[in-house]
Design an enzyme around this catalytic site. Structure first.
Site, PDB file in Angstrom:
ATOM      1  N   MET A  45       1.009  -1.384  -0.035  1.00 35.59           N
ATOM      2  CA  MET A  45      -0.042  -0.022  -0.027  1.00 35.59           C
ATOM      3  C   MET A  45       0.895   1.182  -0.016  1.00 35.59           C
ATOM      4  O   MET A  45       2.311   1.241   0.026  1.00 35.59           O
ATOM      5  CB  MET A  45      -0.997   0.134   1.152  1.00 35.59           C
ATOM      6  CG  MET A  45      -2.018  -1.138   1.299  1.00 35.59           C
ATOM      7  SD  MET A  45      -3.057  -1.195   2.882  1.00 35.59           S
ATOM      8  CE  MET A  45      -4.040   0.496   2.620  1.00 35.59           C
ATOM      9  N   HIS A  46       0.197   2.459  -0.217  1.00 33.80           N
ATOM     10  CA  HIS A  46       0.681   3.710   0.119  1.00 33.80           C
ATOM     11  C   HIS A  46       1.665   4.225  -0.907  1.00 33.80           C
ATOM     12  O   HIS A  46       1.859   5.424  -0.934  1.00 33.80           O
ATOM     13  CB  HIS A  46       1.446   3.831   1.609  1.00 33.80           C
ATOM     14  CG  HIS A  46       0.626   3.201   2.719  1.00 33.80           C
ATOM     15  ND1 HIS A  46      -0.701   3.840   2.968  1.00 33.80           N
ATOM     16  CD2 HIS A  46       0.950   2.411   3.390  1.00 33.80           C
ATOM     17  CE1 HIS A  46      -1.094   3.022   4.028  1.00 33.80           C
ATOM     18  NE2 HIS A  46      -0.174   2.300   4.289  1.00 33.80           N
TER      19      HIS A  46
ATOM     20  N   ASP B 213      -2.713  -4.956   0.465  1.00 31.92           N
ATOM     21  CA  ASP B 213      -2.171  -6.324   0.802  1.00 31.92           C
ATOM     22  C   ASP B 213      -2.910  -6.891   2.192  1.00 31.92           C
ATOM     23  O   ASP B 213      -3.300  -8.035   2.412  1.00 31.92           O
ATOM     24  CB  ASP B 213      -0.753  -6.347   0.920  1.00 31.92           C
ATOM     25  CG  ASP B 213      -0.277  -5.105   1.613  1.00 31.92           C
ATOM     26  OD1 ASP B 213      -1.033  -4.300   2.382  1.00 31.92           O
ATOM     27  OD2 ASP B 213       1.113  -5.442   2.052  1.00 31.92           O
TER      28      ASP B 213
END
Length: 484
Positions: free
Chosen positions: A77-78, A233
Site C-alpha cells: 500500500m501507500h 495487501d
C-alpha cells in the site's frame, strides 16, 4: 479458475485458485528495492511489470489460462507511482516505508487542522499524500508533469487493462480519502496541490474495474477477462483468511508487521497512530496498526552476523524451546516506526549485551522486540474496538512455531494459524476476483476460513514476565527518542 496477483515489497506472487477454492499453482519472483538516501525507499514500476509478465508467461506455459474467469489484484500500500499524460513513469515509486516526508505531514495538518477528522487518520510519511507534497517542494519539474498518481497494484491494473482505477481499502492509505464517506476528499487533495482528475476512479474491492487487454489475452491464450478492483495487501490478506466479521482480527508477520481488526463501522484513534481504513468489501471498515520492520528485522540480523540463514536462527530458538524473555532488549525500528510513535527517525537498538550473550539470546531479543512493538499497536487498536476472541496469524514469519507461541504469550491472547497463511493476500485477491462475478453469493461462501492447523493459548506466568519486559522496552524507546 481465478488469478490472484500480489505485488509485494520483496517479491511478486501469482496464484491460480480453483472453483472449489483449492490452490492450483503459485509462482513467485523477487524484486529489487533501492535506498538512494537516508530514509528513502524506492522501486521501479517498470521492473514490477517485467517480473509479472515473466511470471505469467511461465505459469501460462504450464497451465491453460483459457479456464481463467477473472483476475484480482493486491499489493503493498501507500506507494506513489507518478505518471505523465502518456502513461509514462516519471520517477521511481516512493514506497510505504519511505520516511522522507515527515515535514510535509506536519505541513498538511498545520494548513488543514481538521485533516485527521477528514481522513480518519494521522498523516504519516508512509502515506501517499505527503509524498506528493514533498515532490512539489523538492522535484517541482516532475510535480508539474503529474497527470495521474497510482498505488502499486493499480499500476499493474493500468498495464493489464488500460484503466485508471483503485479500490477503497488501498485508497484509504493515501491520506486523500474520506474513509467514512468512502470517496476522495477535495480539501485533502487541494492542500497537497492535487486535483480530483489526477486520482483514479474508486471501486469496492469486489467490483469489476476493467478488462484484460486483447494483446495480453492473446499472449497468454486466455479470454479478455474482467479485473476486480481488489484490495490493499492487508485487506486482501484478511479476506484470504476469512476475516470480514466485526471483531475478527489477524496479525501479519511480513516485511512489516500489521495488526488488522474488522470494526463496527468507521472508528478511529489517529492520535495513537492507528489506521482507520475501508475494508475491501462494501460497507465494511477496519482498524490497523503497523510496524515498519517485522520479519525484515530477522533477515537483517541473519545478514549482519553472516554465514547463517533465517531458517537456522529460528531452528536454534525452536530447539531451545525457551519462551521466557531474553536478557537482551531490541528496538526493531530499522525503518523508523508508525504505530504508535509515527517517528521515521526512530532507530534499531540492541541493549543489555554482555560477554555471556549468545546468538540464541540475540535472536530471541529480535523476535521479542518485534512482538512487543506489535503488542503496542494491538493495545492502541483495542482502545476503540473490543478485542476479538482469537487472532489469526499470517505472513512468512508466522511459519515459525516458536514465533506463534511467543506472540500468544506476549499478547496474552489466543492465536491461530491456518493453511494458506503465507499466501493470504494473493488468495484474497483471487477470492475478490471470484466475488466480482458472483455479487449475489453469500460472503461466507467465498471468503471462508482456511483449515485450522493449530491454536496457541498463552501461558499466564510467561505472559506476566513479558509484560515486565514490555515496560522496559517502552522505557528504552522513551530514553533514546531525543537522540534519534
Amino acid at each position: 479458475m481465478y488469478l490472484g496477483i500480489d505485488l509485494g515489497t520483496s517479491a511478486i506472487k501469482v496464484m491460480l485458485l480453483a472453483e472449489d477454492n483449492h490452490t492450483i499453482a503459485i509462482e513467485e519472483q523477487a524484486i529489487s528495492i533501492s535506498h538512494p538516501h537516508t530514509l528513502w525507499s524506492e522501486q521501479s514500476p517498470d521492473e514490477w511489470w517485467t517480473v509479472l509478465v515473466s511470471l505469467l508467461d511461465r505459469l501460462s506455459s504450464t497451465y491453460s489460462f483459457m479456464d481463467i474467469k477473472s483476475i484480482g489484484l493486491t499489493g503493498q500500500m501507500h506507494g506513489a507511482i507518478i505518471l505523465d499524460g502518456k502513461e509514462q513513469v516519471l520517477r521511481p515509486a516512493i514506497l510505504w516505508n519511505d520516511g522522507r516526508s515527515l515535514l510535509q505531514c506536519q505541513e498538511i495538518e498545520r494548513l488543514l487542522p481538521n485533516a485527521r477528522m477528514l481522513c480518519s487518520n494521522q498523516m504519516m510519511p508512509g502515506f501517499t499524500a505527503p509524498k506528493l507534497l514533498w515532490l512539489q517542494h523538492h522535484e517541482p519539474d516532475i510535480f508539474h508533469q503529474v497527470n495521474k498518481v497510482l498505488l502499486p497494484k493499480d499500476f499493474i491494473r493500468l498495464k493489464l487493462s488500460g484503466e485508471y482505477a483503485t479500490d477503497l481499502s488501498d485508497a484509504s492509505g493515501t491520506g486523500w480519502l474520506d474513509v467514512e464517506q468512502r470517496s476522495w476528499c477535495e480539501p485533502l487533495l487541494q492542500v497537497t496541490g492535487m486535483a480530483l482528475e489526477q486520482m483514479p476512479k474508486v471501486y469496492e474491492g469486489n467490483e469489476i474495474s476493467g478488462y484484460l487487454r486483447a494483446s495480453l489475452a492473446k499472449r497468454w491464450k486466455m479470454p479478455c477477462v474482467p479485473i476486480a478492483a481488489g484490495g490493499g495487501d492487508n485487506a486482501a490478506g484478511a479476506l484470504g483468511m476469512g476475516v470480514y466479521h466485526p471483531r475478527q482480527a489477524m496479525l501479519s508477520l511480513g516485511t512489516s508487521g500489521v495488526y488488522f481488526m474488522v470494526s463496527d463501522g468507521a472508528k478511529q484513534n489517529p492520535e495513537a497512530g492507528v489506521h482507520s481504513f475501508c475494508h475491501a468489501l462494501p460497507n465494511q471498515w477496519h482498524l490497523m496498526s503497523v510496524i515498519l520492520s517485522a520479519a525484515a528485522c530477522l533477515n537483517w540480523f541473519a545478514q549482519m552476523i553472516g554465514n547463517i540463514s533465517v531458517a537456522q536462527l529460528l531452528e536454534e530458538v525452536t530447539i531451545s524451546d525457551d519462551l521466557s524473555p531474553s536478557k537482551v532488549s531490541f528496538l526493531p525500528y530499522l525503518s523508523g516506526e508508525r504505530t504508535p510513535h509515527n517517528n521515521p527517525n526512530a532507530k534499531g537498538v540492541f541493549f543489555g549485551l554482555s560477554h555471556s550473550t549468545t546468538r540464541i539470546e540475540m535472536t530471541k531479543a529480535v523476535l521479542e522486540g518485534v512482538s512487543y512493538a506489535l503488542a503496542e499497536g494491538v493495545d492502541a487498536a483495542h482502545e476503540v474496538q473490543v478485542a476479538p476472541k482469537v487472532i489469526s496469524l499470517i505472513g512468512g514469519g508466522a511459519k515459525s512455531v516458536y514465533w506463534r507461541k511467543l506472540l500468544a504469550n506476549v499478547l496474552g491472547h489466543e492465536v491461530e494459524y491456518r493453511q494458506g497463511g503465507n499466501i493470504g493476500p494473493a488468495l484474497g485477491a483471487a477470492r475478490l476476483a471470484k466475488s466480482a462475478l458472483m455479487p449475489n453469493n453469500k460472503v461466507e461462501d467465498i471468503f471462508l476460513k482456511p483449515p485450522l492447523i493449530e491454536t496457541y493459548a498463552p501461558n499466564r506466568q510467561i505472559h506476566e514476565a513479558h509484560l515486565d519486559n514490555r515496560a522496559k522496552f517502552h522505557q528504552l524507546y522513551l530514553a533514546l527518542v531525543d537522540m534519534f
